[in-house]
Design an enzyme around this catalytic site. Structure first.
Site, PDB file in Angstrom:
ATOM      1  N   GLU A  28       0.838  -0.991  -0.156  1.00 13.35           N
ATOM      2  CA  GLU A  28       0.019   0.023   0.111  1.00 13.35           C
ATOM      3  C   GLU A  28       0.866   1.188  -0.060  1.00 13.35           C
ATOM      4  O   GLU A  28       1.570   1.368   1.050  1.00 13.35           O
ATOM      5  CB  GLU A  28      -1.017  -0.019   1.228  1.00 13.35           C
ATOM      6  CG  GLU A  28      -2.004   0.939   1.137  1.00 13.35           C
ATOM      7  CD  GLU A  28      -3.042   0.635   2.573  1.00 13.35           C
ATOM      8  OE1 GLU A  28      -2.415   0.921   3.586  1.00 13.35           O
ATOM      9  OE2 GLU A  28      -4.072   0.222   2.350  1.00 13.35           O
ATOM     10  N   GLN A  46      -2.317  17.509  -4.964  1.00 12.89           N
ATOM     11  CA  GLN A  46      -1.489  17.310  -6.506  1.00 12.89           C
ATOM     12  C   GLN A  46      -0.556  16.212  -6.490  1.00 12.89           C
ATOM     13  O   GLN A  46       0.169  16.121  -5.541  1.00 12.89           O
ATOM     14  CB  GLN A  46      -0.865  18.852  -6.743  1.00 12.89           C
ATOM     15  CG  GLN A  46      -0.271  18.730  -8.086  1.00 12.89           C
ATOM     16  CD  GLN A  46       0.452  20.082  -8.373  1.00 12.89           C
ATOM     17  OE1 GLN A  46      -0.333  21.321  -8.094  1.00 12.89           O
ATOM     18  NE2 GLN A  46       1.421  20.319  -9.067  1.00 12.89           N
ATOM     19  N   ASP A  47      -0.492  15.300  -7.340  1.00 11.85           N
ATOM     20  CA  ASP A  47       0.655  14.406  -7.564  1.00 11.85           C
ATOM     21  C   ASP A  47       1.336  14.809  -8.743  1.00 11.85           C
ATOM     22  O   ASP A  47       1.018  15.197 -10.002  1.00 11.85           O
ATOM     23  CB  ASP A  47       0.106  13.019  -7.888  1.00 11.85           C
ATOM     24  CG  ASP A  47      -0.423  12.560  -6.776  1.00 11.85           C
ATOM     25  OD1 ASP A  47      -0.456  13.056  -5.515  1.00 11.85           O
ATOM     26  OD2 ASP A  47      -0.800  11.003  -6.579  1.00 11.85           O
ATOM     27  N   LYS A  71       5.663  17.867   0.809  1.00 10.98           N
ATOM     28  CA  LYS A  71       5.854  16.586  -0.052  1.00 10.98           C
ATOM     29  C   LYS A  71       6.087  15.369   0.556  1.00 10.98           C
ATOM     30  O   LYS A  71       6.603  15.198   1.435  1.00 10.98           O
ATOM     31  CB  LYS A  71       6.929  17.216  -0.939  1.00 10.98           C
ATOM     32  CG  LYS A  71       6.701  18.373  -1.882  1.00 10.98           C
ATOM     33  CD  LYS A  71       8.053  18.770  -2.702  1.00 10.98           C
ATOM     34  CE  LYS A  71       7.793  19.903  -3.313  1.00 10.98           C
ATOM     35  NZ  LYS A  71       9.159  20.487  -4.087  1.00 10.98           N
ATOM     36  N   ASP A 169      18.253  26.481 -11.912  1.00 10.48           N
ATOM     37  CA  ASP A 169      18.781  25.880 -10.840  1.00 10.48           C
ATOM     38  C   ASP A 169      20.480  26.303 -10.785  1.00 10.48           C
ATOM     39  O   ASP A 169      20.952  25.873  -9.746  1.00 10.48           O
ATOM     40  CB  ASP A 169      18.538  24.195 -10.697  1.00 10.48           C
ATOM     41  CG  ASP A 169      17.248  23.852 -10.376  1.00 10.48           C
ATOM     42  OD1 ASP A 169      16.641  24.713  -9.560  1.00 10.48           O
ATOM     43  OD2 ASP A 169      16.914  22.716 -10.516  1.00 10.48           O
TER      44      ASP A 169
END
Length: 193
Positions: A28, A46-47, A71, A169
């Site tokens: 699971e 949100q995924d 997250k 970045d």
């Protein structure tokens, strides 16, 4: 699921209970009730999923203000080094970080609360990375700090000359120069934040 506490309060590693046999395995990967009881009350909205190649380093990112995000991250394929940095001014662990290797074999998950910058480096040839967020992404609320900040002293486990960054970045401020950080005394989960 087993919850493993880290050196920074609120940042946890989650190991699922895996049922394996000669056919494969089952576990699971998400259970709202169990997570709320064992970690904290969070409503993910949100995924996201990314695919990256060896040496890609994404981070160290966060969302500012009312768009702050927690997250829950995991790796579906490959391996990454995942990092959470405490950027809550006044926190006893301010500027400290936690790292964990997430792989398709260990099936670990990493919970990064609001008030932390987050990033990862890809250690395998490729990696598929998934994460749940408890707030919707907002481009105007993006924040970040430099992945190679000497004050943070993060070992990303990739030679510096092999690190692959996005243009964005490549230009984040050091933690000491960041124009936005979180306040440790403010409850980042309050609806009135």
């Amino acid at each position: 699921m087993e919850v493993i506490q880290t050196a920074i309060e609120g940042v946890v590693i989650i190991e699922p209970r895996i049922f394996a046999d000669d056919r494969g395995y089952f576990y699971e990967s998400w259970n709202q009730k169990e997570f709320n009881e064992k970690v904290r009350r969070v409503d993910f909205v949100q995924d996201n999923q990314s695919k990256s190649s060896y040496g890609v380093l994404r981070g160290l990112h966060f969302q500012k203000g009312e768009h702050a995000q927690s997250k829950l991250v995991r790796v579906v394929k490959g391996a990454v080094l995942d990092v959470a940095v405490d950027i809550r001014k006044g926190s006893p662990t301010f500027g400290q970080h936690v790292t964990v290797e997430l792989t398709e074999d260990n099936q670990r998950q990493f919970f990064v609360p609001r008030g932390f910058a987050h990033g990862f480096s890809v250690l395998s040839e490729t990696a598929v990375f998934q994460y749940k967020c408890d707030n919707l992404y907002c481009r105007e609320s993006e924040g970040a700090i430099a992945w190679d900040d000497p004050q943070l002293d993060i070992d990303w486990r990739i030679p510096a000359d092999r690190v692959i960054l996005s243009p964005k970045d490549s230009h984040h401020p050091l933690l000491q120069d960041a124009d936005y950080l979180f306040d440790y005394s403010v409850d980042l989960y309050s609806p009135l934040r």
